[in-house]
Design a protein around this motif. Structure first.
Motif, PDB file in Angstrom:
ATOM      1  N   THR A  39       1.159  -1.195   0.250  1.00 41.62           N
ATOM      2  CA  THR A  39      -0.610   0.175   0.216  1.00 41.62           C
ATOM      3  C   THR A  39       0.995   1.662   0.241  1.00 41.62           C
ATOM      4  OG1 THR A  39      -0.609  -0.124   2.441  1.00 41.62           O
ATOM      5  CG2 THR A  39      -1.664  -1.092   1.071  1.00 41.62           C
ATOM      6  N   ASN A 112      -5.131  -4.345  -4.293  1.00 43.62           N
ATOM      7  CA  ASN A 112      -4.132  -3.039  -3.293  1.00 43.62           C
ATOM      8  C   ASN A 112      -4.739  -1.798  -3.548  1.00 43.62           C
ATOM      9  OD1 ASN A 112      -1.636  -1.127  -4.792  1.00 43.62           O
ATOM     10  ND2 ASN A 112      -1.100  -1.807  -3.141  1.00 43.62           N
ATOM     11  N   GLN A 115      -6.903  -2.352  -0.312  1.00 46.84           N
ATOM     12  CA  GLN A 115      -5.849  -2.213   0.962  1.00 46.84           C
ATOM     13  C   GLN A 115      -5.608  -0.441   0.837  1.00 46.84           C
ATOM     14  OE1 GLN A 115      -3.237  -4.695  -0.557  1.00 46.84           O
ATOM     15  NE2 GLN A 115      -4.508  -6.529   0.637  1.00 46.84           N
ATOM     16  N   THR A 116      -5.064  -0.076  -0.495  1.00 44.87           N
ATOM     17  CA  THR A 116      -4.719   1.234   0.192  1.00 44.87           C
ATOM     18  C   THR A 116      -5.466   2.078   0.457  1.00 44.87           C
ATOM     19  OG1 THR A 116      -3.529   1.296  -1.598  1.00 44.87           O
ATOM     20  CG2 THR A 116      -3.599   3.610  -1.232  1.00 44.87           C
ATOM     21  N   SER A 130      -0.671  -7.069  -1.155  1.00 43.62           N
ATOM     22  CA  SER A 130      -1.957  -7.647  -1.926  1.00 43.62           C
ATOM     23  C   SER A 130      -1.077  -8.757  -2.240  1.00 43.62           C
ATOM     24  CB  SER A 130      -2.799  -6.637  -2.896  1.00 43.62           C
ATOM     25  OG  SER A 130      -3.381  -7.797  -3.501  1.00 43.62           O
TER      26      SER A 130
END
Length: 191
Positions: A39, A112, A115-116, A130
């Protein structure tokens, strides 16, 4: 089912996961040379990291006010609690570093991009990795569950020393205590 709170959970109403032996083979294994997107917009190869690394894996974090992945998500042993687990690692991050963790990472099979957003929303001081392509999951044969056609990592935490798994926390319950358990282990097992 809309999840009213991702962090306030009555664990007595959530079924605890049982040790199915799916992580018994992990202690002592070297990490494979797999790069994962983080991230913080980097690629991380856990096998190449020097020192002690903590990686906590989880099925998937939820989104506030959004519908759960499946209606009975909370009743799947080990499914509920990704956000409380992640927030506990966030809250104990400085202590984990002080107890010898050179690196701390979250790990899931979520994208990703998702998640970010989550890392920003939860103000995480560490990157989340990820494994959307399941490269690390398959190479290590991490314990997984299949929900709504998705392969999700069962909740665990790994202590990795110079690219080799030293200790495994599995199963993890309740999730919000995992970071404290990891911290206690780090303090008792200084390098």
């Amino acid at each position: 089912m809309t999840q009213s709170s991702l962090t306030d959970v009555d664990w007595s109403k959530i079924p605890a996961p049982q040790d199915d032996g799916a992580a018994a083979h992990l202690a002592g294994l070297p990490l494979p040379p797999v790069s994962l997107r983080a991230t913080n917009d980097t690629s991380v190869m856990l096998s190449a990291l020097a020192g002690r690394t903590v990686v906590f894996g989880y099925p998937r974090t939820g989104e506030p006010g959004k519908i759960g992945l499946v209606e009975d998500w909370d009743m799947i042993p080990g499914a509920r609690g990704c956000t409380p687990q992640t927030c506990a690692f966030r809250d104990l991050f400085a202590e984990l570093k002080g107890a010898g963790a050179a690196n701390v990472f979250g790990l899931s099979t979520q994208s990703n991009a998702y998640q970010t957003e989550m890392a920003s929303r939860l103000h995480l001081p560490f990157p989340v990795l990820s494994d959307e392509e399941l490269q690390l999951t398959q190479a290590l044969q991490l314990p997984t569950m299949s929900v709504a056609g998705l392969t999700l990592i069962k909740r665990l935490a790994l202590i990795i020393d110079d690219g080799r798994i030293t200790h495994v926390f599995y199963p993890v319950f309740p999730p919000d205590r995992n970071a404290g358990d990891v911290l206690a282990w780090l303090r008792d097992n200084q390098r």
